[in-house]
Write a protein that holds these residues in place. Sequence first.
Motif, PDB file in Angstrom:
ATOM      1  N   UNK A  88       0.836  -1.198   0.000  1.00 42.05           N
ATOM      2  CA  UNK A  88       0.000   0.000   0.000  1.00 42.05           C
ATOM      3  C   UNK A  88       0.875   1.255   0.000  1.00 42.05           C
ATOM      4  N   UNK A  89       1.909   1.262   0.830  1.00 44.04           N
ATOM      5  CA  UNK A  89       2.814   2.416   0.902  1.00 44.04           C
ATOM      6  C   UNK A  89       3.531   2.620  -0.429  1.00 44.04           C
ATOM      7  N   UNK A  90       4.007   1.531  -1.020  1.00 40.36           N
ATOM      8  CA  UNK A  90       4.665   1.646  -2.328  1.00 40.36           C
ATOM      9  C   UNK A  90       3.731   2.254  -3.355  1.00 40.36           C
ATOM     10  N   UNK A  91       2.476   1.827  -3.346  1.00 35.38           N
ATOM     11  CA  UNK A  91       1.490   2.387  -4.268  1.00 35.38           C
ATOM     12  C   UNK A  91       1.249   3.866  -3.974  1.00 35.38           C
ATOM     13  N   UNK A  92       1.149   4.196  -2.696  1.00 34.45           N
ATOM     14  CA  UNK A  92       0.954   5.589  -2.292  1.00 34.45           C
ATOM     15  C   UNK A  92       2.088   6.461  -2.847  1.00 34.45           C
ATOM     16  N   UNK A  93       3.301   5.960  -2.731  1.00 29.35           N
ATOM     17  CA  UNK A  93       4.467   6.712  -3.193  1.00 29.35           C
ATOM     18  C   UNK A  93       4.479   6.884  -4.713  1.00 29.35           C
ATOM     19  N   UNK A  97      -1.753   7.579  -9.929  1.00 30.47           N
ATOM     20  CA  UNK A  97      -1.992   6.511 -10.901  1.00 30.47           C
ATOM     21  C   UNK A  97      -2.359   5.194 -10.210  1.00 30.47           C
ATOM     22  N   UNK A  98      -2.190   5.119  -8.903  1.00 33.28           N
ATOM     23  CA  UNK A  98      -2.474   3.880  -8.158  1.00 33.28           C
ATOM     24  C   UNK A  98      -3.725   3.990  -7.275  1.00 33.28           C
ATOM     25  N   UNK A  99      -4.514   5.010  -7.481  1.00 31.72           N
ATOM     26  CA  UNK A  99      -5.705   5.217  -6.643  1.00 31.72           C
ATOM     27  C   UNK A  99      -6.623   3.994  -6.668  1.00 31.72           C
ATOM     28  N   UNK A 103      -7.615   1.763  -3.508  1.00 26.55           N
ATOM     29  CA  UNK A 103      -9.023   1.613  -3.159  1.00 26.55           C
ATOM     30  C   UNK A 103      -9.372   0.132  -3.017  1.00 26.55           C
ATOM     31  N   UNK A 104      -8.906  -0.688  -3.943  1.00 29.26           N
ATOM     32  CA  UNK A 104      -9.182  -2.131  -3.873  1.00 29.26           C
ATOM     33  C   UNK A 104      -8.628  -2.731  -2.583  1.00 29.26           C
TER      34      UNK A 104
END
Length: 170
Positions: A88-93, A97-99, A103-104
């Motif tokens: 999740x943190x990697x996606x946040x960073x 484009x990873x919203x 969310x999933x």
Amino acid sequence: MFLERCVIRCSLRRDKIGMNKLYTIGDASRVLGMPASTIRFYDKNGLLPHMGRTESGIRMFTEDDLEWVRFIERLKTSGMPLKEIKRYIDLYLEGDSTIEERLAIVLARRDEIDRQLEELKLARDFIEYKCWFYEVAKESGTCDAPKSIPIEELPPDIARIKKKCRINRY
């Protein structure tokens, strides 16, 4: 080096640029109410990507870093495994484009919490039934008394629980 040691010894510091509060790991530990070893663990596992260090490698935390640790703790309290928190943190960073992916992740976590809450409600109902069972048994002096009450004569909430938990003899 002397100046750095003096700064480190102060429990509350101000950074040179924004006059923001800076905390050592001991300070952060006290403010957050968690062991310093937990914070170090989070850092070693890449969960604190924005945390700064002094030239000699001492971790320094801002108010934002403390909020980030609280954020990790909330995800952990939700039952999210550390591997998933890291993802999740990697996606946040990676940014906006990873919203959808983030969310999933949180929707799946919410569904899992809802499932666990239903299990806990059932467990709570079962304990409620057992409290009633032993109160009746205590009053009559035998466990045979609550067992012999026909379901239609039970208090409505106890009958509902008994059916829901599929309790027949115990």
